[in-house]
Design an enzyme around this catalytic site. Structure first.
Site, short mmCIF file in Angstrom:
data_model
loop_
_atom_site.label_atom_id
_atom_site.label_comp_id
_atom_site.label_asym_id
_atom_site.label_seq_id
_atom_site.Cartn_x
_atom_site.Cartn_y
_atom_site.Cartn_z
N GLY A 37 0.99 -1.27 -0.07
CA GLY A 37 -0.02 0.14 -0.05
C GLY A 37 0.95 1.10 -0.03
N LYS A 38 0.69 1.93 -0.73
CA LYS A 38 1.51 3.54 -1.10
C LYS A 38 1.84 4.02 0.31
CE LYS A 38 0.47 3.57 -5.87
NZ LYS A 38 1.57 2.57 -6.46
N THR A 213 9.89 11.82 -11.21
CA THR A 213 10.78 10.62 -11.14
C THR A 213 10.87 9.81 -12.62
OG1 THR A 213 9.20 9.18 -10.54
CG2 THR A 213 10.46 10.07 -8.81
N ASP A 239 13.19 -6.04 -8.13
CA ASP A 239 11.54 -5.58 -7.96
C ASP A 239 11.65 -4.23 -7.70
OD1 ASP A 239 8.99 -5.51 -7.67
OD2 ASP A 239 9.03 -6.65 -5.58
N ASP A 245 7.78 4.67 -3.74
CA ASP A 245 7.36 4.88 -2.40
C ASP A 245 8.56 5.24 -1.49
OD1 ASP A 245 4.69 4.53 -2.94
OD2 ASP A 245 4.78 2.39 -2.61
N ALA A 275 15.63 0.18 -2.72
CA ALA A 275 14.29 -0.35 -2.57
C ALA A 275 14.18 -1.59 -3.71
CB ALA A 275 13.65 0.63 -2.63
N GLY A 280 9.43 -7.44 -3.09
CA GLY A 280 8.41 -6.92 -2.00
C GLY A 280 8.57 -5.31 -1.76
N SER A 284 12.95 -4.17 0.97
CA SER A 284 14.50 -3.42 0.98
C SER A 284 14.32 -2.09 1.23
CB SER A 284 14.94 -3.78 -0.33
OG SER A 284 14.21 -3.66 -1.55
O1 RIB Z 1 3.54 1.42 -4.78
C1 RIB Z 1 3.56 -0.08 -4.67
C2 RIB Z 1 2.30 -0.34 -4.00
O2 RIB Z 1 1.13 -0.19 -4.72
C3 RIB Z 1 2.21 -1.90 -3.59
O3 RIB Z 1 2.54 -1.98 -2.37
C4 RIB Z 1 0.58 -2.10 -3.78
O4 RIB Z 1 -0.15 -2.58 -2.57
C5 RIB Z 1 0.03 -1.10 -4.51
O5 RIB Z 1 -0.56 0.05 -3.55
#
Ligand code: RIB
Length: 301
Positions: A37-38, A213, A239, A245, A275, A280, A284
């Site tokens: 989740g952002k 970005t 990844d 984020d 990161a 995931g 990181s």
């Molecule tokens: O920015 C990455 C996020 O976008 C992921 O963690 C996912 O949950 C979505 O919200």
């Protein structure tokens, strides 16, 4: 304290030989679950980068909730602003191909029922309110008004691309971070240039920092008459989920410490690059000392 008002998800991740096209099925081996989740990702990134952080958001009353909050809890993020609502915790379904590129589908769940009223005691003069686009636009709008009234600094990462009705929020914030796609879309909605440098120049003011970005090309960012292009270091990419984020969280942490702008951007790029090193979104997100060491090697061009 930095307050993140945003989404909390549990991410279901599958490594794929390549991302599917519309209508196509592509299979990978076992799935993995990660907190995501952002809003939560940025809260964790800011915390790991050294800031005191409060999360305001919602999870469901279901078995996913604690898994989604595990990293925030372990890192010492204040979770007193997270409410458990009837319904399902936000879930994200993520495919990642060998290059690290991803494709994400989100079932928003309780993230769609957060309320800006929950920020009542969280907004203070000079402190940063950090928001993204995975909670409802009307609540983000109210939160921006409340933050202005309280004298808080507003950090907005309108991701994913906002509806046209909310594009104008870009003009009401102190810090705006977008990727190239978001810059193009918001630029089109507002009748502004959509290319990174043009977008930055059109929206910066003496007070407002605007950053676009550019993935493997780094970031173009400006405030007042200062414009910087910072290229990222060479890192191993497993990844890219959550790289943006990590950039936002580290930038907010640096700005919260009143770090000079060029250095703050170098720290953000360093965090975003680091990161990408593990699968995931939060796995990181780097600690302050790793960010500082890599940022020491970067300079604006
Ligand atoms: O920015 C990455 C996020 O976008 C992921 O963690 C996912 O949950 C979505 O919200």
């Amino acid at each position: 304290v930095i307050t993140s008002f945003g989404s909390i998800n549990l991410d279901f991740v599958v490594a794929l030989p390549r991302l599917p096209r519309p209508g196509e099925t592509v299979s990978g081996p076992d799935h993995q679950t990660f907190p995501g989740g952002k809003g939560a990702n940025q809260a964790l990134a800011a915390r790991r980068a050294g800031a005191d952080v409060k999360m305001v958001g919602a999870v469901g009353r279901d078995p996913f909730a604690e898994l989604a909050l595990a990293n925030l809890r372990a890192a010492g993020v204040d979770l007193s602003g997270v409410r458990a609502l009837d319904g399902t915790t936000g879930l994200a379904f993520i495919g990642v191909e060998p290059s690290g590129e991803n494709q994400i589908m989100v079932a928003s769940g309780t993230n769609k029922r957060v309320s800006a009223a929950w920020l009542k005691d969280a907004l203070h003069p000079g402190e940063i309110l950090m928001m993204q686009g995975e909670v409802p636009g009307p609540e983000v709008t109210i939160a921006i008004e409340a933050a202005h009234a309280a004298g808080a600094r507003i950090f907005l990462n309108p991701a994913p691309i906002p509806d046209k009705a909310y594009a104008g929020l870009a003009r009401s914030v102190d810090v705006l971070v977008v990727n190239e796609g978001e810059a193009e879309a918001i630029g089109a909605y507002l009748g502004l240039p959509g290319d990174p440098a043009g977008f930055v120049k059109a929206l910066v003011t003496a007070e407002r920092l605007v950053a676009v970005t550019l993935g493997s090309d780094g970031v173009v960012a400006g405030r007042g008459t200062d414009v910087f292009h910072i290229r990222p270091p060479k890192v191993e990419v497993r990844d890219t989920t959550g790289a943006g984020d990590a950039f936002c969280g580290a930038l907010a942490a640096a700005l919260n410490r009143e770090t000079p702008l060029e250095r703050a951007l170098c720290e953000a790029i360093a965090a975003g690059s680091l990161a990408c090193g593990a699968t995931g979104a939060q796995s990181s997100a780097p600690e302050a000392r790793e960010i500082a060491a890599l940022a020491d090697t970067l300079r604006a061009q």
